[in-house]
Design a protein around this motif. Structure first.
Motif, PDB file in Angstrom:
ATOM      1  N   ASP A  11      27.201   1.517  27.074  1.00 18.65           N
ATOM      2  CA  ASP A  11      28.033   1.354  28.256  1.00 18.65           C
ATOM      3  C   ASP A  11      29.472   1.544  27.788  1.00 18.65           C
ATOM      4  O   ASP A  11      30.032   0.678  27.117  1.00 18.65           O
ATOM      5  CB  ASP A  11      27.822  -0.038  28.856  1.00 18.65           C
ATOM      6  N   GLU A  13      32.308   1.290  28.988  1.00 14.09           N
ATOM      7  CA  GLU A  13      33.305   0.283  29.351  1.00 14.09           C
ATOM      8  C   GLU A  13      33.182  -0.968  28.496  1.00 14.09           C
ATOM      9  O   GLU A  13      34.109  -1.753  28.399  1.00 14.09           O
ATOM     10  CB  GLU A  13      33.170  -0.085  30.824  1.00 14.09           C
ATOM     11  N   THR A  14      32.032  -1.153  27.882  1.00 16.99           N
ATOM     12  CA  THR A  14      31.759  -2.362  27.119  1.00 16.99           C
ATOM     13  C   THR A  14      31.767  -2.142  25.615  1.00 16.99           C
ATOM     14  O   THR A  14      32.261  -2.976  24.865  1.00 16.99           O
ATOM     15  CB  THR A  14      30.368  -2.928  27.514  1.00 16.99           C
ATOM     16  N   LEU A  15      31.213  -1.007  25.175  1.00 17.46           N
ATOM     17  CA  LEU A  15      30.944  -0.830  23.751  1.00 17.46           C
ATOM     18  C   LEU A  15      31.018   0.638  23.357  1.00 17.46           C
ATOM     19  O   LEU A  15      30.418   1.482  24.007  1.00 17.46           O
ATOM     20  CB  LEU A  15      29.536  -1.380  23.464  1.00 17.46           C
ATOM     21  N   TYR A 102      27.572  -8.533  23.910  1.00 14.80           N
ATOM     22  CA  TYR A 102      28.075  -7.518  24.835  1.00 14.80           C
ATOM     23  C   TYR A 102      27.309  -7.429  26.148  1.00 14.80           C
ATOM     24  O   TYR A 102      27.714  -6.713  27.050  1.00 14.80           O
ATOM     25  CB  TYR A 102      28.064  -6.139  24.157  1.00 14.80           C
ATOM     26  N   GLY A 103      26.180  -8.112  26.243  1.00 17.67           N
ATOM     27  CA  GLY A 103      25.356  -8.051  27.449  1.00 17.67           C
ATOM     28  C   GLY A 103      24.221  -7.041  27.283  1.00 17.67           C
ATOM     29  O   GLY A 103      24.317  -6.109  26.484  1.00 17.67           O
ATOM     30  N   LYS A 105      23.281  -4.708  29.194  1.00 13.04           N
ATOM     31  CA  LYS A 105      23.571  -3.352  29.667  1.00 13.04           C
ATOM     32  C   LYS A 105      24.418  -2.549  28.683  1.00 13.04           C
ATOM     33  O   LYS A 105      24.585  -1.348  28.848  1.00 13.04           O
ATOM     34  CB  LYS A 105      24.284  -3.411  31.018  1.00 13.04           C
ATOM     35  N   ALA A 106      24.957  -3.206  27.658  1.00 13.79           N
ATOM     36  CA  ALA A 106      25.841  -2.525  26.715  1.00 13.79           C
ATOM     37  C   ALA A 106      25.116  -1.468  25.886  1.00 13.79           C
ATOM     38  O   ALA A 106      25.696  -0.459  25.515  1.00 13.79           O
ATOM     39  CB  ALA A 106      26.512  -3.534  25.790  1.00 13.79           C
TER      40      ALA A 106
END
Length: 122
Positions: A11, A13-15, A102-103, A105-106
């Motif tokens: 993702d 936006e995250t990683l 990171y979740g 979805k990352a």
């Protein structure tokens, strides 16, 4: 020899790939501590596995799809003899730590038509 554990989509936006590498190196260094070795032991993994540097055991690199999609990465092992231990380390320790920080979805397993070593980890 290298064995691919899977192709993953980050993702953006995250990683990013660089951040993923840095984080995995940080986790690896934590596994080298007495508490980290005890954690490995509790998970049924050899305590001495973290005696190597992360880059000597695993690889994280942009995949071929990254030419079109810059958030695709290949993750795998450099030591094919590590087989089950490396897969268990990825599945039981490294991937859960990434998801925790990171979740979920990352880092998502990329669906491919080609069967690769480690596909059962998805």
């Amino acid at each position: 020899m290298r064995e691919t554990l899977g192709e993953y989509e980050l993702d953006a936006e995250t990683l990013g790939v660089g951040e993923l590498r840095r984080y995995l190196n940080t986790v690896w260094e934590e596994l080298r501590t007495p508490a980290g070795r005890e954690s490995l032991k509790r998970q049924g993994l050899p305590e001495d596995i973290a005696g190597q540097k992360f880059e000597e055991f695993f690889f994280v690199e942009p995949s071929g799809a990254a030419l079109v999609d810059p958030v695709s990465v290949l993750i795998g092992m450099l030591i094919t003899g590590a087989g089950t231990v490396g897969k268990d380390l990825w599945k039981k320790v490294l991937l859960p730590r990434i998801e925790e920080r990171y979740g979920k979805k990352a880092l998502k397993a990329r669906k491919t038509t080609e069967k690769k070593a480690g596909d059962e980890l998805k």
